[in-house]
Design a protein around this motif. Sequence first.
Motif, PDB file in Angstrom:
ATOM      1  N   ASP A 221       0.829  -1.207   0.000  1.00 18.91           N
ATOM      2  CA  ASP A 221       0.000   0.000   0.000  1.00 18.91           C
ATOM      3  C   ASP A 221       0.865   1.259   0.000  1.00 18.91           C
ATOM      4  O   ASP A 221       2.099   1.186   0.094  1.00 18.91           O
ATOM      5  N   SER A 222       0.183   2.388  -0.071  1.00 18.08           N
ATOM      6  CA  SER A 222       0.850   3.689  -0.055  1.00 18.08           C
ATOM      7  C   SER A 222       0.300   4.552   1.082  1.00 18.08           C
ATOM      8  O   SER A 222      -0.836   4.374   1.520  1.00 18.08           O
ATOM      9  N   LEU A 223       1.136   5.469   1.545  1.00 11.81           N
ATOM     10  CA  LEU A 223       0.742   6.477   2.522  1.00 11.81           C
ATOM     11  C   LEU A 223       1.461   7.772   2.178  1.00 11.81           C
ATOM     12  O   LEU A 223       2.574   7.739   1.622  1.00 11.81           O
ATOM     13  N   ARG A 224       0.843   8.883   2.538  1.00 13.52           N
ATOM     14  CA  ARG A 224       1.530  10.160   2.415  1.00 13.52           C
ATOM     15  C   ARG A 224       1.554  10.834   3.777  1.00 13.52           C
ATOM     16  O   ARG A 224       0.497  11.117   4.361  1.00 13.52           O
ATOM     17  N   LEU A 225       2.730  11.095   4.251  1.00 14.85           N
ATOM     18  CA  LEU A 225       2.912  11.825   5.497  1.00 14.85           C
ATOM     19  C   LEU A 225       3.048  13.311   5.199  1.00 14.85           C
ATOM     20  O   LEU A 225       3.635  13.698   4.186  1.00 14.85           O
ATOM     21  N   SER A 226       2.501  14.111   6.100  1.00 11.60           N
ATOM     22  CA  SER A 226       2.622  15.557   5.992  1.00 11.60           C
ATOM     23  C   SER A 226       3.227  16.102   7.274  1.00 11.60           C
ATOM     24  O   SER A 226       3.028  15.545   8.353  1.00 11.60           O
ATOM     25  N   CYS A 227       3.929  17.197   7.146  1.00 13.82           N
ATOM     26  CA  CYS A 227       4.518  17.869   8.308  1.00 13.82           C
ATOM     27  C   CYS A 227       4.325  19.366   8.098  1.00 13.82           C
ATOM     28  O   CYS A 227       4.882  19.939   7.162  1.00 13.82           O
ATOM     29  N   VAL A 228       3.525  19.950   8.970  1.00 13.59           N
ATOM     30  CA  VAL A 228       3.254  21.374   8.887  1.00 13.59           C
ATOM     31  C   VAL A 228       4.112  22.116   9.904  1.00 13.59           C
ATOM     32  O   VAL A 228       4.175  21.724  11.074  1.00 13.59           O
ATOM     33  N   ALA A 229       4.749  23.178   9.445  1.00  6.79           N
ATOM     34  CA  ALA A 229       5.635  23.966  10.303  1.00  6.79           C
ATOM     35  C   ALA A 229       4.988  25.293  10.646  1.00  6.79           C
ATOM     36  O   ALA A 229       4.343  25.920   9.801  1.00  6.79           O
ATOM     37  N   SER A 230       5.183  25.712  11.886  1.00  4.76           N
ATOM     38  CA  SER A 230       4.692  27.021  12.288  1.00  4.76           C
ATOM     39  C   SER A 230       5.735  28.069  11.940  1.00  4.76           C
ATOM     40  O   SER A 230       6.904  27.763  11.699  1.00  4.76           O
TER      41      SER A 230
ATOM     42  N   ARG B 253       8.211  19.451  -0.832  1.00  5.73           N
ATOM     43  CA  ARG B 253       7.808  20.528   0.072  1.00  5.73           C
ATOM     44  C   ARG B 253       7.022  21.576  -0.689  1.00  5.73           C
ATOM     45  O   ARG B 253       7.229  21.790  -1.884  1.00  5.73           O
ATOM     46  N   ASP B 254       6.123  22.221   0.032  1.00  5.77           N
ATOM     47  CA  ASP B 254       5.349  23.329  -0.496  1.00  5.77           C
ATOM     48  C   ASP B 254       5.596  24.500   0.442  1.00  5.77           C
ATOM     49  O   ASP B 254       5.001  24.578   1.523  1.00  5.77           O
ATOM     50  N   ASN B 255       6.491  25.383   0.060  1.00 12.43           N
ATOM     51  CA  ASN B 255       6.874  26.487   0.944  1.00 12.43           C
ATOM     52  C   ASN B 255       5.720  27.461   1.176  1.00 12.43           C
ATOM     53  O   ASN B 255       5.680  28.139   2.210  1.00 12.43           O
ATOM     54  N   ALA B 256       4.793  27.542   0.243  1.00 20.22           N
ATOM     55  CA  ALA B 256       3.643  28.423   0.436  1.00 20.22           C
ATOM     56  C   ALA B 256       2.710  27.903   1.519  1.00 20.22           C
ATOM     57  O   ALA B 256       1.976  28.682   2.135  1.00 20.22           O
ATOM     58  N   LYS B 257       2.763  26.596   1.758  1.00 22.43           N
ATOM     59  CA  LYS B 257       1.909  25.980   2.769  1.00 22.43           C
ATOM     60  C   LYS B 257       2.686  25.565   4.018  1.00 22.43           C
ATOM     61  O   LYS B 257       2.129  24.917   4.902  1.00 22.43           O
ATOM     62  N   ASN B 258       3.964  25.905   4.055  1.00 26.77           N
ATOM     63  CA  ASN B 258       4.800  25.527   5.204  1.00 26.77           C
ATOM     64  C   ASN B 258       4.735  24.022   5.482  1.00 26.77           C
ATOM     65  O   ASN B 258       4.689  23.599   6.648  1.00 26.77           O
ATOM     66  N   THR B 259       4.760  23.243   4.437  1.00 22.61           N
ATOM     67  CA  THR B 259       4.541  21.808   4.584  1.00 22.61           C
ATOM     68  C   THR B 259       5.585  21.008   3.805  1.00 22.61           C
ATOM     69  O   THR B 259       5.927  21.363   2.669  1.00 22.61           O
ATOM     70  N   VAL B 260       6.038  19.931   4.438  1.00 20.52           N
ATOM     71  CA  VAL B 260       6.893  18.956   3.768  1.00 20.52           C
ATOM     72  C   VAL B 260       6.150  17.620   3.769  1.00 20.52           C
ATOM     73  O   VAL B 260       5.441  17.295   4.732  1.00 20.52           O
ATOM     74  N   TYR B 261       6.295  16.886   2.678  1.00 20.47           N
ATOM     75  CA  TYR B 261       5.570  15.625   2.501  1.00 20.47           C
ATOM     76  C   TYR B 261       6.544  14.459   2.335  1.00 20.47           C
ATOM     77  O   TYR B 261       7.676  14.637   1.903  1.00 20.47           O
ATOM     78  N   LEU B 262       6.034  13.284   2.660  1.00 23.33           N
ATOM     79  CA  LEU B 262       6.752  12.059   2.348  1.00 23.33           C
ATOM     80  C   LEU B 262       5.747  11.090   1.740  1.00 23.33           C
ATOM     81  O   LEU B 262       4.882  10.559   2.444  1.00 23.33           O
ATOM     82  N   GLN B 263       5.842  10.913   0.427  1.00 24.89           N
ATOM     83  CA  GLN B 263       4.994   9.950  -0.266  1.00 24.89           C
ATOM     84  C   GLN B 263       5.681   8.590  -0.196  1.00 24.89           C
ATOM     85  O   GLN B 263       6.817   8.440  -0.641  1.00 24.89           O
ATOM     86  N   MET B 264       4.972   7.627   0.365  1.00 23.80           N
ATOM     87  CA  MET B 264       5.549   6.295   0.551  1.00 23.80           C
ATOM     88  C   MET B 264       4.738   5.285  -0.242  1.00 23.80           C
ATOM     89  O   MET B 264       3.545   5.084   0.026  1.00 23.80           O
ATOM     90  N   ASN B 265       5.359   4.686  -1.222  1.00 20.05           N
ATOM     91  CA  ASN B 265       4.711   3.686  -2.070  1.00 20.05           C
ATOM     92  C   ASN B 265       5.351   2.316  -1.842  1.00 20.05           C
ATOM     93  O   ASN B 265       6.465   2.213  -1.317  1.00 20.05           O
ATOM     94  N   SER B 266       4.631   1.285  -2.246  1.00 25.04           N
ATOM     95  CA  SER B 266       5.133  -0.095  -2.130  1.00 25.04           C
ATOM     96  C   SER B 266       5.678  -0.364  -0.733  1.00 25.04           C
ATOM     97  O   SER B 266       6.800  -0.865  -0.568  1.00 25.04           O
ATOM     98  N   LEU B 267       4.889  -0.043   0.250  1.00 28.03           N
ATOM     99  CA  LEU B 267       5.350  -0.177   1.626  1.00 28.03           C
ATOM    100  C   LEU B 267       5.632  -1.627   1.987  1.00 28.03           C
ATOM    101  O   LEU B 267       4.951  -2.553   1.528  1.00 28.03           O
ATOM    102  N   LYS B 268       6.659  -1.797   2.810  1.00 27.42           N
ATOM    103  CA  LYS B 268       7.089  -3.113   3.250  1.00 27.42           C
ATOM    104  C   LYS B 268       6.955  -3.212   4.778  1.00 27.42           C
ATOM    105  O   LYS B 268       6.932  -2.194   5.472  1.00 27.42           O
ATOM    106  N   PHE B 269       6.926  -4.424   5.273  1.00 26.03           N
ATOM    107  CA  PHE B 269       6.836  -4.636   6.714  1.00 26.03           C
ATOM    108  C   PHE B 269       7.963  -3.891   7.437  1.00 26.03           C
ATOM    109  O   PHE B 269       7.748  -3.295   8.497  1.00 26.03           O
ATOM    110  N   GLU B 270       9.149  -3.908   6.842  1.00 27.83           N
ATOM    111  CA  GLU B 270      10.301  -3.290   7.483  1.00 27.83           C
ATOM    112  C   GLU B 270      10.259  -1.762   7.480  1.00 27.83           C
ATOM    113  O   GLU B 270      11.139  -1.114   8.047  1.00 27.83           O
TER     114      GLU B 270
END
Length: 124
Positions: free
Chosen positions: A16-25, A72-89
Motif C-alpha cells: 500500500d501507499s501512505l503520504r505523510l505531511s509535516c506542517v511547520a509554524s 515541500r510546499d513552501n507556500a503551505k509551510n509543509t513537507v511531505y513524504l509519499q511512501m509507495n510499495s510499503l514493506k513490513f520493514e
Amino acid sequence: QVQLVESGGGLVQAGDSLRLSCVASGRTFVSYSMGWFRQAPGKERKMVAAINTSGSSTGYADSVKGRFTISRDNAKNTVYLQMNSLKFEDTAVYYCAASNTPGVVTTDRLYAYWGQGTQVTVSS
C-alpha cells in the motif's frame, strides 16, 4: 524557532501507499532544510529522506530509494513524504525535522527541531 506537526500515519498492508505531511509554524519555513527520519522499536533513528530549502535537491536512504518521495510546499509551510510499495520493514515512528544547515542534510545531529512523530505500521 519552528514547531513541527506530523500527520498521515496509520496501519496499512504491504504494497500500500501512505503520504505523510509535516506542517511547520512560523514565517521562516523556507529557510529550513527539512528531513524525515524513522525509528523502529529497539533500533536507532535513521534518515529516510531530506530536501533542501527550495525543494530542488533531495536525498534518500538506500532502503527507500525508488519507493519514497520527499517534497515541500513552501507556500503551505509543509513537507511531505509519499511512501509507495510499503514493506513490513518500513514499520516505525516517522519524524519530521528542520535544520538550519543549508543543502540536503542527512545527519540527525544537524537538525535542531523535531516533530512528535507519527506511527506507520505495515502488516505483512
